[in-house]
Write a protein that holds these residues in place. Structure first.
Motif, mmCIF file in Angstrom:
data_model
loop_
_atom_site.group_PDB
_atom_site.id
_atom_site.type_symbol
_atom_site.label_atom_id
_atom_site.label_comp_id
_atom_site.label_asym_id
_atom_site.label_seq_id
_atom_site.Cartn_x
_atom_site.Cartn_y
_atom_site.Cartn_z
ATOM 1 N N VAL A 149 7.302 -0.080 6.399
ATOM 2 C CA VAL A 149 6.572 0.621 5.341
ATOM 3 C C VAL A 149 7.500 1.335 4.368
ATOM 4 O O VAL A 149 7.200 1.461 3.175
ATOM 5 N N GLY A 150 8.656 1.792 4.832
ATOM 6 C CA GLY A 150 9.592 2.490 3.964
ATOM 7 C C GLY A 150 10.499 1.560 3.183
ATOM 8 O O GLY A 150 11.229 1.997 2.297
ATOM 9 N N GLY A 151 10.451 0.277 3.507
ATOM 10 C CA GLY A 151 11.351 -0.698 2.900
ATOM 11 C C GLY A 151 12.551 -0.940 3.801
ATOM 12 O O GLY A 151 13.122 0.008 4.354
ATOM 13 N N VAL A 152 12.905 -2.200 3.973
ATOM 14 C CA VAL A 152 14.030 -2.566 4.838
ATOM 15 C C VAL A 152 14.872 -3.623 4.137
ATOM 16 O O VAL A 152 14.336 -4.570 3.553
ATOM 17 N N SER A 163 5.778 6.957 -0.741
ATOM 18 C CA SER A 163 4.543 7.664 -0.384
ATOM 19 C C SER A 163 3.500 6.626 0.004
ATOM 20 O O SER A 163 3.237 5.682 -0.750
ATOM 21 N N ILE A 164 2.904 6.796 1.176
ATOM 22 C CA ILE A 164 1.907 5.851 1.670
ATOM 23 C C ILE A 164 0.550 6.166 1.051
ATOM 24 O O ILE A 164 0.121 7.318 1.008
ATOM 25 N N ILE A 165 -0.119 5.139 0.550
ATOM 26 C CA ILE A 165 -1.459 5.301 -0.002
ATOM 27 C C ILE A 165 -2.453 5.331 1.147
ATOM 28 O O ILE A 165 -2.521 4.381 1.943
ATOM 29 N N THR A 222 -5.603 1.742 9.275
ATOM 30 C CA THR A 222 -4.603 0.775 8.849
ATOM 31 C C THR A 222 -4.052 0.024 10.046
ATOM 32 O O THR A 222 -4.308 0.361 11.201
ATOM 33 N N LEU A 223 -3.279 -1.013 9.759
ATOM 34 C CA LEU A 223 -2.589 -1.742 10.825
ATOM 35 C C LEU A 223 -1.709 -0.809 11.627
ATOM 36 O O LEU A 223 -1.620 -0.895 12.852
ATOM 37 N N ASP A 245 0.831 -1.206 0.000
ATOM 38 C CA ASP A 245 0.000 0.000 0.000
ATOM 39 C C ASP A 245 0.868 1.259 0.000
ATOM 40 O O ASP A 245 0.529 2.283 0.576
ATOM 41 N N VAL A 246 2.025 1.146 -0.656
ATOM 42 C CA VAL A 246 3.001 2.236 -0.714
ATOM 43 C C VAL A 246 3.493 2.381 -2.154
ATOM 44 O O VAL A 246 3.664 1.392 -2.864
ATOM 45 N N ILE A 247 3.696 3.621 -2.567
ATOM 46 C CA ILE A 247 4.309 3.897 -3.863
ATOM 47 C C ILE A 247 5.773 4.252 -3.621
ATOM 48 O O ILE A 247 6.072 5.182 -2.864
#
Length: 234
Positions: A115-118, A168-170, A175-176, A54-56
């Motif tokens: 959410v930002g990627g790890v 960018s979060i959609i 949300t969780l 759910d992130v671009i």
């Protein structure tokens, strides 16, 4: 937990090539984006990057994470992280008082936010039996669980420069992330005067500072600290 999908959509399957493979895994909660991949690779230096659906992500996102991971091969590398804080008595402040890191920073106590990627290395997870019972211990709170899993096997955590600009979060309503941050009194549900204080932003902030208002993440961190026998934020 979301319901997931029953099969790989045709428009995704069509993208597969020698350089791009799409795998289908059972819907086992938030750990399904990492655990099946850990089970399929074995070389300790293999680089694994997790992301949310759910992130671009910026077109340079993966390059930036990969470059940083190559520069610090013993670090977990992330675009977003929280930094734990202590109160006047030396104890950990509640999760909502842990600020997002807004600059490049290297600190083993940082909490990488998925959410930002790890970026992880396969070698950061030498024994996959550590995942036994993960959903019972930290259901849908994989950021916290992975922090405990990897702490003894890494050198540090690096939050890369300008990481927040790479995704960018959609917005999709509740949300969780928002559920895990929801605050509750440490002792039972809010009632009477306490319930009124919780609804007041300034009063809620004071209650958190005193350790009287906690979130689902605070509760899970304590469960994990008891289970693993250490606190990675010390």
């Amino acid at each position: 937990m979301d319901k997931g999908v029953d099969a790989i959509p045709d428009e995704i399957a069509e993208l597969q090539s020698d350089a791009f493979h799409v795998g289908f895994v059972p819907n086992t909660g938030s750990y399904r984006k990492l655990l099946p991949l850990l089970q399929s690779v074995s070389a300790p230096d293999d680089l694994i990057v997790i992301a949310d659906d759910d992130v671009i992500y910026n077109r340079n996102w993966l390059d930036r994470l990969g470059d940083a991971a190559e520069a610090r091969p013993r670090d977990i590398v992330c675009c977003r992280a929280r930094q734990s804080r202590r109160n006047a008595l030396g104890g950990l402040r509640p999760y909502k008082k842990w600020p997002y890191v807004n600059r490049e920073l290297r600190d083993k106590r940082l909490l990488p936010i998925g959410v930002g990627g790890v970026a992880y290395r396969r070698g950061f997870f030498p024994d996959l039996s550590i995942f036994d019972g993960c959903n019972e211990l930290a259901f849908c709170k994989d950021d916290l669980f992975l922090k405990f899993c990897t702490h003894a096997h890494i050198e540090s955590v690096t939050r890369i420069a300008n990481g927040e600009s790479l995704f960018s979060i959609i917005e999709t309503g509740e949300t969780l992330f928002s559920l895990n941050k929801r605050s509750y009194p440490r002792f039972g549900k809010p009632d009477g005067l306490l319930a009124g204080l919780v609804r007041t932003k300034r009063s809620a902030s004071v209650l958190r500072s005193l350790g009287l208002l906690t979130t689902e993440n605070d509760k899970t961190n304590q469960v994990l600290a008891d289970h693993f026998g250490f606190n990675p934020y010390q």
